[in-house]
Design an enzyme around this catalytic site. Structure first.
Site, PDB file in Angstrom:
ATOM      1  N   LYS A  91      -6.779  -5.099  -3.352  1.00 48.27           N
ATOM      2  CA  LYS A  91      -7.544  -5.689  -2.251  1.00 48.27           C
ATOM      3  C   LYS A  91      -8.489  -4.654  -1.664  1.00 48.27           C
ATOM      4  O   LYS A  91      -8.304  -3.457  -1.872  1.00 48.27           O
ATOM      5  CB  LYS A  91      -6.582  -6.194  -1.174  1.00 48.27           C
TER       6      LYS A  91
ATOM      7  N   CYS B 168      -2.145  -2.607   7.519  1.00 54.21           N
ATOM      8  CA  CYS B 168      -2.057  -3.525   6.382  1.00 54.21           C
ATOM      9  C   CYS B 168      -0.776  -4.347   6.377  1.00 54.21           C
ATOM     10  O   CYS B 168      -0.791  -5.515   5.979  1.00 54.21           O
ATOM     11  CB  CYS B 168      -2.244  -2.761   5.092  1.00 54.21           C
TER      12      CYS B 168
ATOM     13  N   ASP C 243       0.795  -1.244   0.000  1.00 52.97           N
ATOM     14  CA  ASP C 243       0.000   0.000   0.000  1.00 52.97           C
ATOM     15  C   ASP C 243       0.825   1.292   0.000  1.00 52.97           C
ATOM     16  O   ASP C 243       0.505   2.239   0.742  1.00 52.97           O
ATOM     17  CB  ASP C 243      -0.961   0.009   1.202  1.00 52.97           C
TER      18      ASP C 243
HETATM   19  C1  VGL Z   1      -4.798   0.788   5.519  1.00 54.10           C
HETATM   20  C2  VGL Z   1      -6.425   1.662   6.866  1.00 54.10           C
HETATM   21  C3  VGL Z   1      -7.361   1.482   5.883  1.00 54.10           C
HETATM   22  C4  VGL Z   1      -3.357   0.419   5.372  1.00 54.10           C
HETATM   23  C5  VGL Z   1      -5.712   0.597   4.523  1.00 54.10           C
HETATM   24  O1  VGL Z   1      -2.873   0.349   4.207  1.00 54.10           O
HETATM   25  O2  VGL Z   1      -2.689   0.202   6.392  1.00 54.10           O
HETATM   26  N1  VGL Z   1      -5.153   1.311   6.705  1.00 54.10           N
HETATM   27  N2  VGL Z   1      -6.993   0.944   4.717  1.00 54.10           N
END
Ligand code: VGL
Ligand code: ZN
Length: 219
Positions: free
Chosen positions: A116, A161, A18
């Site tokens: 995802k 994540c 991410d």
């Molecule tokens: C994430 C919160 C919501 C992350 C993704 O990548 O850690 N955190 N969606």
């Protein structure tokens, strides 16, 4: 002289979690100092033959967005059929600028970009298993079929994540290490301490990038 942290580096993959505009300062769900890890991830990535990039990729109106629940604001928590869910600002909406990978992320040889969190009703911090804890993304099968037995995780956010992905990688039987200096955390309400405790007790290695043996070549 050099001691590998992994018994068989050629069977290792780097999982880049991410590293997207919305998680970088200026983005919708900024992780403090998120931009600082990009050069290190690029350098680490160049040593791995197998690189997988995970991308948070929500439809508009996603269930994890506070804006989808009347009367709630970001950081509130609600109970969903699959368990508690932290509510977030709208982020990583499919095909938006915020959902794009950070422009300086340079991993041209990465073969898989795994998206995802695409299910409108189920969040997925993990790149392996969605928040209902049963719907899989197929990533464990992909890695196994490519004969990978060891994964190193880097990216954002360490306490969400990255941690959930590492725990699921470990549960799927991979030797699992998180390269902590190639991650940054959100760290709210003790989330970072809790994630680190959970990873330690599950057998996830928490290492520094200097402990990664890069010269003997994953590539
Ligand atoms: C994430 C919160 C919501 C992350 C993704 O990548 O850690 N955190 N969606
Ligand atoms: Zn998300």
């Amino acid at each position: 002289m050099q001691t590998p942290t992994t018994p068989c580096p050629s069977r290792a993959a780097l999982l880049v979690i991410d590293v997207q505009n919305d998680f970088i300062p200026g983005g919708a769900l900024a992780v403090p100092q998120g931009e600082q890890i990009v050069p290190l991830i690029n350098r680490l990535g160049s040593h791995f033959k197998q690189v997988v990039i995970a991308q948070d990729w929500h439809p508009a109106g996603h269930i994890s967005f506070a804006s989808s629940h009347e009367g709630y604001t970001p950081n509130d928590s609600i109970q969903l059929p699959y368990g508690p869910q932290v509510l977030w600002p709208d982020h990583c909406v499919q095909a938006s600028r915020g959902a794009e990978l950070h422009p300086q992320l340079h991993l041209p040889h990465a073969q898989l970009i795994l998206r995802k969190g695409c299910n409108p009703d189920i969040d997925s911090y993990s790149a392996f298993v969605e928040a209902d804890r049963s719907t899989t993304t197929g990533l464990a099968g992909y890695l196994s079929q490519r004969d990978i037995d060891t994964v190193y995780l880097v990216g954002l956010a360490l306490d969400y994540c990255v941690a959930w992905s590492a725990l699921d990688a470990r549960a799927a039987g991979f030797n699992t290490s998180v390269v902590v200096d190639a991650c940054r955390a959100i760290d709210h309400n003790g989330s970072l301490d809790q994630a680190i405790r959970q990873m330690r007790s599950a057998g996830v290695n928490l290492i520094g990038s200097s402990e990664l043996q890069l010269t003997v070549g994953h590539r």
